[in-house]
Design a protein around this motif. Structure first.
Motif, PDB file in Angstrom:
ATOM      1  N   ASN A 279       0.853  -1.192   0.000  1.00  0.00           N
ATOM      2  CA  ASN A 279       0.000   0.000   0.000  1.00  0.00           C
ATOM      3  C   ASN A 279       0.883   1.233   0.000  1.00  0.00           C
ATOM      4  OD1 ASN A 279      -1.812   2.106   0.557  1.00  0.00           O
ATOM      5  ND2 ASN A 279      -3.157   0.763   1.744  1.00  0.00           N
ATOM      6  N   ASP A 281       0.210   4.210   0.513  1.00  0.00           N
ATOM      7  CA  ASP A 281      -0.127   5.203   1.539  1.00  0.00           C
ATOM      8  C   ASP A 281       0.407   4.825   2.915  1.00  0.00           C
ATOM      9  OD1 ASP A 281      -1.480   6.704  -0.361  1.00  0.00           O
ATOM     10  OD2 ASP A 281      -3.357   5.609  -0.022  1.00  0.00           O
ATOM     11  N   GLU A 282       0.881   3.607   3.081  1.00  0.00           N
ATOM     12  CA  GLU A 282       1.344   3.153   4.383  1.00  0.00           C
ATOM     13  C   GLU A 282       2.867   3.198   4.477  1.00  0.00           C
ATOM     14  OE1 GLU A 282      -0.199  -0.719   4.983  1.00  0.00           O
ATOM     15  OE2 GLU A 282      -2.289  -0.072   5.171  1.00  0.00           O
ATOM     16  N   THR A 283       3.362   3.375   5.697  1.00  0.00           N
ATOM     17  CA  THR A 283       4.795   3.313   5.937  1.00  0.00           C
ATOM     18  C   THR A 283       5.272   1.877   5.753  1.00  0.00           C
ATOM     19  OG1 THR A 283       4.631   5.113   7.538  1.00  0.00           O
ATOM     20  CG2 THR A 283       6.626   3.775   7.613  1.00  0.00           C
TER      21      THR A 283
END
Length: 337
Positions: A279, A281-283
């Motif tokens: 993803n 958008d995720e770290t």
């Protein structure tokens, strides 16, 4: 009506439509084995009909024959260029028409037999194109399970399987006489591996091992070879995968020869992120042993650990319980320029 009568006398079940639009509607409902279509029609001409069919997965593989009174070569090239299977110009004899239909139907039947006769080929085509659920691909396939660090294959062995990762991560690596490893490829769920030696017809020149508990679907060597011989689209896909791997390995050799230690470690972290991040958008966080990360970077474990400590102090990464989190990928990328 005359054409329909000829076909019915030859034993075919025929359905007619008075214009292109109604013809498309009828095709969607009936899914015919073959379509004969005029070019000059009201509502929607033949090129428009074919264009719609080519965009519809339920219709695009149906044999399509253009029928027209126009004998212009430009129309012929245009018709064949947009996907028509044949082109008959009026006037024609019933024999010509029936022969063209017979040839197209026999070819379609042969393709269906080939597809049916090779286990998993159709599923393999669809899974590589992302057109079907994973379950339809692995149904009936042999499933192999490997524990973390377990060897999947070793150099010098003859390949008998094409591997597809259902779950987990796999590293492809080589070792020198001192036992030092260099990871040449990282694989994740959805990746194929083991095809290089199958394509070359040689023994394995590297090793594959599970980075974590892993499940693999395996395709036999014979099935893979049948696939490569019979399907141009899939053979091209694996050739492109092979070319991409060669390009990546060439770049890796350049990096190993000329990059600084910091750049090697930054490159390894970015490669892991690009390969395994699900993803955007995720770290990104990954749990990987320092030995494995060092073999990805192509450096000694002690040097890697020192560099990771520097990166942590610079707030480029964070390290918790053995897991590495990338905090500033942009700065890591800048090191690669």
């Amino acid at each position: 009506e005359n054409i329909a009568e000829i076909l019915e006398l030859a034993g075919y079940v025929v359905s007619m439509a008075e214009n292109g639009k109604k013809g498309v509607d009828a095709a969607l409902k009936q899914k015919p084995d073959l379509i004969i279509c005029d070019i000059m029609m009201p509502e929607l001409d033949g090129f428009g009909v074919l264009n719609i069919m080519q965009r519809n997965p339920d219709l695009k593989l149906i044999p399509f024959i253009f029928l027209t009174a126009k004998a212009d070569a430009g129309d012929f090239r245009k018709g064949m260029g947009v996907g028509a299977d044949d082109y008959i110009t009026k006037p024609f004899s019933p024999t010509d028409l029936l022969h063209s239909i017979d040839v197209r139907l026999k070819k379609t039947a042969q393709l269906k037999l080939v597809s049916k006769g090779m286990e998993g080929v159709t599923q393999l085509i669809r899974i590589t194109q992302g057109e079907t659920a994973l379950e339809s691909f692995v149904e009936g396939k042999k499933i192999e399970r490997y524990k973390r660090k377990q060897i999947i294959y070793s150099e010098g062995n003859h390949p008998i399987w094409l591997f597809y990762i259902l779950k987990g991560k796999v590293k492809i690596f080589v070792s020198n006489t001192d036992g030092k490893e260099l990871v040449v490829t990282l694989c994740r769920a959805g990746d194929f591996f083991g095809y290089s030696s199958l394509l070359e017809g040689s023994v394995y020149k590297d090793r594959a091992a599970a980075l974590e508990d892993t499940e693999l679907a395996v395709v036999s060597k014979q099935e893979f070879e049948n696939l490569m011989r019979s399907n141009y689209e899939i053979s091209q896909k694996f050739i492109k995968l092979l070319a991409k791997n060669i390009t990546a390995k060439e770049q890796q050799l350049i990096n190993l020869a000329y990059d600084s230690l910091r750049k090697k470690v930054a490159d390894a972290l970015i490669r892991l992120r690009d390969k395994f991040k699900e993803n955007e958008d995720e770290t990104f966080t990954i749990k990987i042993s320092r030995e494995n990360l060092a073999s990805v970077a192509g450096t000694a474990t002690e040097s890697l650990i020192r560099t990771l400590t520097d990166f942590k102090n610079e707030k480029l990464i964070d390290i918790q319980s053995g897991s590495i989190t990338i905090l500033d990928s942009s700065k890591l990328k800048k090191m690669l320029n």
